[in-house]
Enzyme design. Structure first.
Site, PDB file in Angstrom:
ATOM      1  N   ASP A  33     -27.882   8.725 -10.896  1.00 23.19           N
ATOM      2  CA  ASP A  33     -28.250   8.772 -12.314  1.00 23.19           C
ATOM      3  C   ASP A  33     -29.357   9.808 -12.535  1.00 23.19           C
ATOM      4  OD1 ASP A  33     -26.446   6.798 -12.869  1.00 23.19           O
ATOM      5  OD2 ASP A  33     -27.908   5.168 -12.684  1.00 23.19           O
ATOM      6  N   ASP A  39     -29.689   1.354  -9.606  1.00 16.24           N
ATOM      7  CA  ASP A  39     -29.562  -0.110  -9.614  1.00 16.24           C
ATOM      8  C   ASP A  39     -28.775  -0.481  -8.357  1.00 16.24           C
ATOM      9  OD1 ASP A  39     -30.679  -0.071 -12.275  1.00 16.24           O
ATOM     10  OD2 ASP A  39     -28.685   0.589 -12.941  1.00 16.24           O
ATOM     11  N   ASP A  97     -21.259   3.636  -8.422  1.00 18.49           N
ATOM     12  CA  ASP A  97     -21.334   4.820  -7.557  1.00 18.49           C
ATOM     13  C   ASP A  97     -21.555   4.385  -6.113  1.00 18.49           C
ATOM     14  OD1 ASP A  97     -21.113   6.714  -9.649  1.00 18.49           O
ATOM     15  OD2 ASP A  97     -23.226   6.361 -10.166  1.00 18.49           O
ATOM     16  N   GLY A 333      15.501  19.943  13.560  1.00 15.65           N
ATOM     17  CA  GLY A 333      16.046  21.139  12.946  1.00 15.65           C
ATOM     18  C   GLY A 333      17.212  20.847  12.029  1.00 15.65           C
ATOM     19  N   GLY A 334      17.259  19.645  11.448  1.00  9.33           N
ATOM     20  CA  GLY A 334      18.294  19.306  10.482  1.00  9.33           C
ATOM     21  C   GLY A 334      19.692  19.381  11.072  1.00  9.33           C
ATOM     22  N   SER A 364      13.799  14.073  14.807  1.00 12.16           N
ATOM     23  CA  SER A 364      14.375  14.603  13.572  1.00 12.16           C
ATOM     24  C   SER A 364      15.888  14.749  13.684  1.00 12.16           C
ATOM     25  CB  SER A 364      13.692  15.927  13.215  1.00 12.16           C
ATOM     26  OG  SER A 364      13.957  16.282  11.879  1.00 12.16           O
ATOM     27  N   ASP A 650       8.612  11.835  10.397  1.00 12.81           N
ATOM     28  CA  ASP A 650       9.218  12.784  11.320  1.00 12.81           C
ATOM     29  C   ASP A 650       8.150  13.343  12.260  1.00 12.81           C
ATOM     30  OD1 ASP A 650      10.400  15.088  12.467  1.00 12.81           O
ATOM     31  OD2 ASP A 650      11.727  15.306  10.746  1.00 12.81           O
TER      32      ASP A 650
END
Length: 828
Positions: A33, A39, A97, A333-334, A364, A650
């Protein structure tokens, strides 16, 4: 700690301690503040003993708040207890805070002594927090715990609460009994008292026996939506409440009667009883291989011995420890990885090498091939050319149907059913259903545990599927990643030495026990998890494209520093975790961090480590140290044991390879045939793995490449560390097109008309095999098959030489072992 093998779990004597924490005062607190003094209040968080944070009162408008408040906690002697003390500035009308958090290892507190700690929060302004600690043993609280040296499973008890229900007409309105045991598996349960069911109902809560928890009971009126609309009363109106301290109850006490005033009728009667829970755990604690894998290996060993003798043309049989362990490692690598692995396995089969392999590890896209092959219990004994033709049909077909309205309705129905089965549906699951649609004929009912049929007689290599456990948000993959392996037998987290049966993956566990069994997910959901190409966050993307983590460190990483003073360092015998000060970032940095680390389309799985804790000496365990590679390993409160869920992604988002499961010492892998399906950086995963293993002290050959080798890639690299026989020999096959341009088969030159067939584009932006392309032309598919098989067959001699080297090492090692045993016996 007991001196025992790191591969087993064991019982350990333990005590309960009474911890007293006295929050005294703070000094020179400036706060956030501008126009007023702060506080201040302090929160205490101890996840290993508290279900909720404890909080001091707020001292208003003071830079030197004085609290002098005392808190009593019960802690466990064998658990790593880290107390977090956070200082806050209370605001009216806005969020409070958060100024500082001190992370303090309670192993710093000597038994039966009072310790005063002064924590320096800010050297510039001399901001300090004064806290007093005292630790005493609770008499007659000696226990035993189950541990593997890294994880601890305290004793679990079951609280049975039997409620005498009233007749429906006894209440003017619907009334329910709400029971809560914080820290229990069930947490809260409700009983409708004015129902037409039986006159008694029993609910059970499972919780750690050593926690000083309590049961709260409240009697509430339940309003219908109509009542709420036309009434000024709240939706749930509490009629009466009571609290029962459970630390005062023991299993030998028998039934205890509790009365809860019911106002309109006679008091509500409850009978509570404490029962011991079985000691047998459903989570396997230990770093050794599971029994089923050991049995498999004993059967596979003979298959491998016969195949190696034939392939190497050996005169004598290989027996026992002379038989090397050969593994195949495949990257992601798909569709490119999926297609190429079919081809490479077929090449191994044609060479007579497939039966020499004991393990196949994938990540993968390569896991899509593995999971499909293992639907056939005899796949490696069948001609794999047929499997390639089936894969070709799926890779070359149009994928438009995958995105049709009909399929989208099907996906929705499947995800709804998955939710009913206990899964937590996500985009990862949707992606798994899409993979099923693209590469499978119809609905695939198979599950990972079904693949055990392909291992019963050791007829196929053991498949290992790799994933990573990460944080869903706020943390980058660089700062937190844990290897998670899947086999048909078990799913396990390597770092913690904890595994569950594959059949139980997706079920709910607590304190090592299976609490709620859910159906094992279909294999497509795991394929989506293993090969989720969409779960990157922005920090991961930055690292993968630049290989630099300075951006993260510079801009959004949390500010953490060691604030131990010399007196703490001198008495740190029972603790290893430093006292650290965490200073929260500003609002802008927090927002920016959230944007960078959020994984909006990841899925979560039930955490089978829930309810377990880290052992006080977990950091000393050799196996934990081997796999400890995340920044969060220095913050026990942020590790997986205290997470509600796993976030599995993955493995390629850190290193696009599946080496880690093959480097476990117990698997004793001698040769890894590495198939790398990366387009532009075919040696990167080897270099990354070498750096990782060197840092972790894991046996792996040195990878040192010249500039020329980086520019012009070979078909096969032999990485062999002659000075370290604990490191496997790695034969690395990148996806490159070198001599295949001139040779259609090893030693057979192409004619001028055939040169076009050797022009396979596996580099560059315009390659047909880019990651997100899931549909190839027939010509592109066939060329990829021929290229990958050629590269393998063209390096048969390199493979032969490596196998001979492994056999020679095994025999030498075995001879040395026998010689040592003979000398020991002679001395005896």
């Amino acid at each position: 700690m007991n001196t025992i093998s790191p591969s087993t779990y064991y019982k350990e004597e333990a005590s309960n301690y009474e911890l007293t924490v006295r929050i005294i005062k703070a000094r020179n607190i400036h706060g956030t503040d501008v126009v007023s003094k702060p506080d201040c209040y302090v929160c205490l968080s101890l996840p290993t003993a508290l279900t909720d944070k404890k909080k001091t009162k707020t001292v208003w408008n003071s830079r030197n708040p004085f609290w002098d408040e005392t808190f009593h906690l019960r802690i466990h002697s064998q658990v790593k207890n880290i107390l977090e003390l956070s200082l806050h500035d209370e605001d009216v009308g806005t969020a409070d805070d958060h100024m500082f958090t001190v992370s303090y290892d309670l192993g710093n507190v000597p038994l039966n002594e009072t310790v005063m700690e002064t924590f320096t929060l800010n050297n510039e302004f001399q901001e300090e927090l004064y806290v007093e600690f005292n630790l005493v043993t609770i008499p007659d609280a000696q226990k035993t715990v189950t541990t593997n040296g890294v994880l601890v499973c305290p004793e679990m008890v079951a609280l049975e609460v039997e409620v005498e229900k009233h007749r429906k007409e006894a209440f003017k309105r619907k009334t329910e009994l709400a029971l809560t045991v914080r820290g229990s598996y069930e947490d809260s349960q409700r009983i409708l008292l004015s129902s037409d069911s039986s006159s008694h109902e029993t609910v059970v809560f499972h919780y750690p026996r050593d926690w000083g928890t309590e049961m709260s009971a409240s009697l509430n009126r339940v309003y219908s939506s109509f009542d709420v609309t036309f009434s000024n009363e709240t939706e749930n109106d509490s009629l009466s409440q009571t609290t029962v301290p459970l630390s005062l109850i023991t299993p030998t006490d028998g039934e205890i009667n509790v009365q809860l005033p019911a106002m309109e009728v006679k008091p509500l009667e409850m009978q509570i009883k404490l029962k011991e829970c079985p000691e047998k755990l459903d989570v396997r604690l230990g770093f050794d291989l599971c029994d089923k894998e050991k049995i498999f290996l004993s059967k596979r060993q003979q298959v491998v011995a016969d195949a190696l003798k034939k392939f190497l043309q050996l005169e004598e049989d290989l027996v026992g420890e002379e038989i090397p362990v050969v593994a195949v490692m495949a990257t992601g690598g798909g569709a490119r990885a999926m297609s190429s692995l079919y081809s490479h396995l077929y090449g191994l089969q044609k060479m007579g090498l497939l039966d020499c392999v004991s393990y196949i590890a994938g990540a993968s896209g390569s896991t899509w091939t593995m999971s499909k092959l293992y639907e056939d219990p005899e796949w490696s004994q069948s001609n794999l050319s047929e499997s390639i033709q089936k894969a070709k049909k799926h890779v070359t077909k149009t994928k438009m149907r995958t995105f049709s309205v009909e399929r989208l309705k099907y996906y929705r129905k499947e995800l709804q059913q998955a939710a009913k089965d206990g899964q937590k549906p996500s985009f990862t699951d949707l992606w798994g259903l899409m993979i099923e649609s693209m590469f499978h004929n119809g609905r695939n009912e198979s599950r990972l545990s079904d693949q055990q049929a392909a291992l019963e007689e050791g007829q196929n290599p053991l498949p290992i599927y790799l994933a990573m456990n990460v944080k869903q948000d706020t943390i980058s993959t660089l700062d937190f990643k844990e290897w998670c392996e899947f086999t048909p037998y078990e799913v396990g987290l390597l770092k913690y030495g904890a595994s569950i049966r594959t059949e139980d993956f997706g079920s709910e566990f607590y304190m090592g026990r299976l609490m709620k069994k859910h159906p094992e997910p279909r294999i497509c959901y795991l394929q989506g998890l293993w090969g989720n190409v969409f779960s990157l966050n922005l920090v991961d993307t930055w690292y993968l494209t630049t290989q630099l983590d300075t951006f993260w460190d510079t801009w959004v990483k949390d500010r953490i520093k060691d604030i131990d003073k010399e007196d703490i360092r001198l008495r740190r015998e029972a603790a290893h975790t430093k006292t650290r000060l965490f200073t929260p970032a500003g609002t802008f940095s927090r927002i920016w961090k959230g944007v960078l680390t959020n994984r909006p389309i990841d899925g979560e799985q039930h955490n089978f480590l829930r309810g377990l804790h880290l052992h006080k000496d977990y950091h000393k365990h050799a196996q934990y140290a081997t796999w400890k590679d995340s920044n969060l390993d220095i913050f026990p409160n942020k590790l997986t044991t205290l997470a509600d869920n796993l976030c599995l992604v993955d493995a390629g988002y850190f290193i696009n390879a599946s080496f880690p499961p093959l480097l476990r010492p117990r698997r004793k892998v001698d040769i890894i045939i590495s198939f790398d399906y990366t387009l532009d950086t075919p040696l990167l995963c080897m270099e990354q793995t070498c750096v990782y293993c060197t840092t972790q002290g894991i046996g792996f050959p040195k990878v040192s490449l010249s500039e020329e080798e980086r520019k012009k890639h070979r078909e096969c690299y032999n990485f062999n560390d002659e000075d370290n026989h604990n490191a496997p020999i790695v034969l690395h096959f990148p996806l490159v097109n070198d001599t295949f341009k001139q040779f259609k088969e090893p030693g057979v030159l192409r004619s001028p008309e055939e040169l076009a067939d050797g022009n396979v584009d596996v580099t560059g932006t315009w390659s047909p095999y880019f990651l997100t392309n899931f549909t190839y032309s027939e010509q592109d598919f066939d060329r990829l098959m021929k290229l990958t098989q050629y590269n393998l067959l063209n390096n048969k001699q390199l493979i032969t030489d490596a196998l001979l080297t492994a056999v020679r090492r095994r025999r030498a090692r075995n001879l040395l072992s026998e010689t040592c045993q003979t000398r020991t016996q002679q001395k005896t």
